[in-house]
Design an enzyme around this catalytic site. Structure first.
Site, PDB file in Angstrom:
ATOM      1  N   SER A   1       0.845  -1.189   0.000  1.00 19.04           N
ATOM      2  CA  SER A   1       0.000   0.000   0.000  1.00 19.04           C
ATOM      3  C   SER A   1       0.887   1.248   0.000  1.00 19.04           C
ATOM      4  O   SER A   1       1.667   1.440  -0.924  1.00 19.04           O
ATOM      5  CB  SER A   1      -0.965  -0.044   1.179  1.00 19.04           C
ATOM      6  OG  SER A   1      -1.993   0.898   1.018  1.00 19.04           O
TER       7      SER A   1
ATOM      8  N   ASP B   1      -9.882  -3.804  -5.394  1.00 12.78           N
ATOM      9  CA  ASP B   1      -9.299  -2.907  -4.397  1.00 12.78           C
ATOM     10  C   ASP B   1      -9.875  -1.501  -4.577  1.00 12.78           C
ATOM     11  O   ASP B   1      -9.775  -0.913  -5.651  1.00 12.78           O
ATOM     12  CB  ASP B   1      -7.776  -2.879  -4.557  1.00 12.78           C
ATOM     13  CG  ASP B   1      -7.067  -2.202  -3.396  1.00 12.78           C
ATOM     14  OD1 ASP B   1      -7.720  -1.477  -2.627  1.00 12.78           O
ATOM     15  OD2 ASP B   1      -5.842  -2.396  -3.273  1.00 12.78           O
TER      16      ASP B   1
ATOM     17  N   HIS C   1      -8.242  -4.897  -1.053  1.00 11.53           N
ATOM     18  CA  HIS C   1      -6.966  -4.327  -0.631  1.00 11.53           C
ATOM     19  C   HIS C   1      -6.160  -5.284   0.240  1.00 11.53           C
ATOM     20  O   HIS C   1      -4.929  -5.286   0.198  1.00 11.53           O
ATOM     21  CB  HIS C   1      -7.224  -3.030   0.134  1.00 11.53           C
ATOM     22  CG  HIS C   1      -6.002  -2.196   0.344  1.00 11.53           C
ATOM     23  ND1 HIS C   1      -5.280  -1.662  -0.704  1.00 11.53           N
ATOM     24  CD2 HIS C   1      -5.358  -1.803   1.482  1.00 11.53           C
ATOM     25  CE1 HIS C   1      -4.255  -0.974  -0.222  1.00 11.53           C
ATOM     26  NE2 HIS C   1      -4.280  -1.042   1.097  1.00 11.53           N
TER      27      HIS C   1
END
Length: 708
Positions: A560, A646, A681
């Site tokens: 991320s 995501d 995610h």
């Protein structure tokens, strides 16, 4: 490299100009943003096929690592039962099942707070409230957003997501009969809060930009439409709802990265109107809790604790590292300082119970706990977990008047441990330590070292390795460095597969994280964001210069915003790394932050700056964005993972980045993109699937480090 194939799929170059602040950029791969486009899907599938072929030779190693993770895991297991009302609540895992069972058993003695022993055998009266394996049937993905039992113990409110887009379906279940009520709500956000009457519950929904903006009230069994209780119109702010541990107040919190505001309602009147505790003040964050405080020095454990109602405020109005204040409920503006601001201590939370207060804070880069009686002038005493490099925190304490506290701690060497603690006497007992078969902590060491960055700052680095591993060893360097997130010591059974092969695991606690307080965070955001990247590079360089690592056996890893970190570091110093693993990486931040219609963007302006309105921010972000700064240079080998659904980091970012890298790298090193087509995610769901994904990444890392 095992399984090398002739050529990676090449994305078409379709130039798309973008002009801001007089700067025109041509984006050749902007077309990859439309994941509904069959051509985009075909490109992602082709990359998946290429990645599978290119790593086919690592299959035996992947299976070995997967087997090791299983061997270090007690697959049939049970969590420590937690008391809430008249029941003990716990989770069970069963060998061969992907997901846990949520269970409960009745409390046999209302005066006994000692939990039943963890056992594979059923407890007397045990029942399964929720079988997530059954919920997952027919789906490739399952995530739980909430699971909350009503105060009267009859109903379970739970929400599930079966695609990975973090939009949940809320359902209500009669625990005794197992039947679902007609009450169903689609498209809810994380969490759900019951009112004490067990008749009303509150939940949150999101807007089109995935911002939690509205709080709703639902009445069980009612045909009436749910009531919108609060709507937040400022797009920088998100909302949440909860209940104080005392069950006296419902609390709606609205917060941005820099400012917060709370509204409260007497929980005995759930259909009433919420009132603002303290109006929002730009740049001031506060968190509110309800406490019943007695006169100074009174009320040793077991004595009468009658007192007055107060709100406790953890706030940064007097300093960036926060202080703790109290105020009578009737006059919430009349603050009295309980714990003053300190430059070397970052207060992070206060937990309130009938008998005691618990302060959570950070000092010297590590989390700490301190306890005090519920006095108007509390005196806090720090608790020593007995292990210096560790993470400590409260662990599941729902009951207001519990005589003991649950405290959890772990380290890089110590598996997650749950203690029963009586702070007033120092009495404690280990309720459970995560069982890790075939593991001896004496075979490993952990340490914290400090690296001097180029501007003189000292950056903490955590290192864990096998005792037998010395000298310039193969190393994985992990980092994050955003949103004040702290990478505190954590145990990982999977990580043993690296350590046992002579790999060192190091964590760079770079600026932008919160390890050293709010200043550490502020010095790695907005127009100081480059410190995050240069700190990571300086740590990598120091590992090499001090003989701990070598560039041909050093892999960078982050996910991320940590993917942004390793992507930027790869542009700054590609020669330092033989490989990079970027998980759901935020590598095209400028394009995303320029689009206020994308999920999360407006709220992110307080983290990164607003490049739409500010030319300086635009140019600063352009100059560090991994995607914007791909040029012809010898990049290290790269494994990039992403997920089609995501909503936090759109899959277009890693897809574009890989496409651009493939046309610019001069090294000939492998660049792989792996897209989960049914996940979000957090990647795949289910523990066995998750272990296989970890094994895939670790096998690739071990191959790069020469340890295959």
């Amino acid at each position: 490299m095992p399984g090398e194939t002739a050529a990676s799929p090449v994305a078409d170059r379709r130039p798309t100009p973008r002009t801001y602040h007089g700067d025109t950029v041509v984006d050749d791969y902007a077309w990859l943003a439309d994941t509904e486009d069959p051509e985009v899907r075909a490109y992602l599938e082709a990359q998946n096929e290429y990645t599978a072929a290119a790593t086919a030779g690592l299959e035996p190693l992947r299976e070995a690592v997967f087997g090791e993770i299983k061997a270090h895991t007690q697959e049939t297991d049970m969590s420590v039962p937690l008391r809430r009302g008249g029941f003990w609540y716990f989770a069970r895992t069963v060998e061969g099942s992907q997901y846990p069972l949520q269970c409960r058993a009745p409390v046999r003695d209302a005066h006994d707070w000692t939990p039943p022993e963890v056992s594979a055998e059923k407890l007397p009266g045990e029942s399964v409230m929720l079988d997530l394996n059954a919920e997952a049937e027919g789906h490739d993905f399952l995530s739980v957003g909430a699971a909350a039992v009503s105060p009267d113990g009859r109903l379970l409110a739970y929400s599930v997501d079966t695609s990975g887009d973090e939009r949940f379906t809320l359902r209500i279940k009669d625990i005794e009969t197992g039947s679902l009520l007609a009450d169903t709500v689609e498209g809810v956000f994380y969490g759900v809060t019951w009112a004490p009457d067990s008749r009303h519950l509150f939940y949150v929904t999101v807007d089109d930009a995935w911002r939690p903006d509205r709080v709703w009230r639902h009445e069980i069994g009612s045909a009436a439409a749910d009531v919108e209780v609060y709507r937040e119109d400022d797009q920088r702010f998100g909302v949440g709802v909860g209940l104080t541990r005392s069950r006296r107040y419902l609390v709606i919190s609205a917060s941005s990265s820099l400012t917060s505001e709370a509204r409260v309602l007497d929980a005995a009147d759930p259909t009433g109107e919420f009132t603002v505790v303290r109006p929002r003040e730009e740049g001031v964050e506060y968190h509110v809790e309800h406490a019943v405080l007695s006169g100074a020095g009174s009320g040793a454990s077991g004595t009468d604790r009658s007192g007055e109602d107060y709100f406790l405020f953890l706030h940064n109005r007097s300093g960036i590292n926060f202080e703790l204040a109290s105020a009578p409920v009737e006059t919430p503006d009349a603050w009295t300082v309980l714990v003053p601001h300190r430059a070397d201590v970052r207060l992070t939370d206060v937990e309130v119970f009938a008998r005691r207060l618990v302060l959570e804070y950070r000092r010297d880069g590590l989390p700490r706990l301190a306890f005090a009686a519920t006095d108007v002038q509390p005196e806090f005493s720090e608790w020593d977990p007995g292990e210096q490099l560790s993470t400590v925190a409260l662990s599941g304490n729902p009951e207001w008047d519990a005589p003991r506290l649950r405290v959890g701690y772990e380290s890089y060497l110590t598996p997650a441990t749950i203690l029963d603690l009586v702070p007033e006497t120092g009495e404690s007992a280990v309720l459970r330590r995560q069982p890790v078969p075939e593991y001896d902590p004496e075979g490993y060491v952990q340490e914290r070292v400090w690296v001097t960055a180029r501007d003189g700052e000292r950056v903490p680095v955590s290192v864990v390795r096998a005792v037998a591993t010395t000298g310039a060893a193969p190393t994985v360097l992990y980092g994050y460095g955003s949103y004040e997130v702290c990478l505190d010591p954590w145990f990982s059974a999977a990580r043993l597969s690296l350590l046992d092969r002579g790999v060192v695991f190091a964590v760079a606690h770079v600026r932008g994280g919160g390890e050293l307080g709010r200043r550490w965070y502020d010095d790695g955001k907005m127009l100081r964001k480059n410190h995050t990247f240069t700190d990571f590079v300086d740590v990598a360089a120091d590992l090499v210069e001090t003989g701990r690592a070598s560039p041909d056996r050093l892999v960078a890893m982050g996910g991320s915003a940590g993917g942004l970190l390793v992507g930027a570091a790869m542009n700054l110093a590609p020669e330092l790394f033989c490989g990079v693993v970027a998980q759901v990486p935020f590598v095209d931040p400028l394009t995303s932050i320029l689009d206020p219609d994308l999920p999360l963007t407006v709220g992110e302006w307080e983290e990164w700056g607003n490049p739409l309105a500010d030319a300086e921010v635009y140019r600063y972000m352009r100059d560090y964005s991994p995607y914007e700064n791909v040029t012809a240079r010898p990049y290290p080998a790269l494994l990039v993972t992403t997920s089609l659904n995501d909503t936090r980091v759109l899959p277009t970012e890693p897809a574009k980045w890989v496409a651009k890298l493939l046309t610019h790298t001069t090294s000939g090193n492998q660049i792989l993109l792996k897209t989960e087509m049914a996940a979000g995610h957090g990647g795949v769901s289910g523990r066995y699937s998750s272990w296989r994904e970890t094994a895939f990444e670790y096998a690739w890392i071990l191959d790069r480090l020469g340890r295959a």
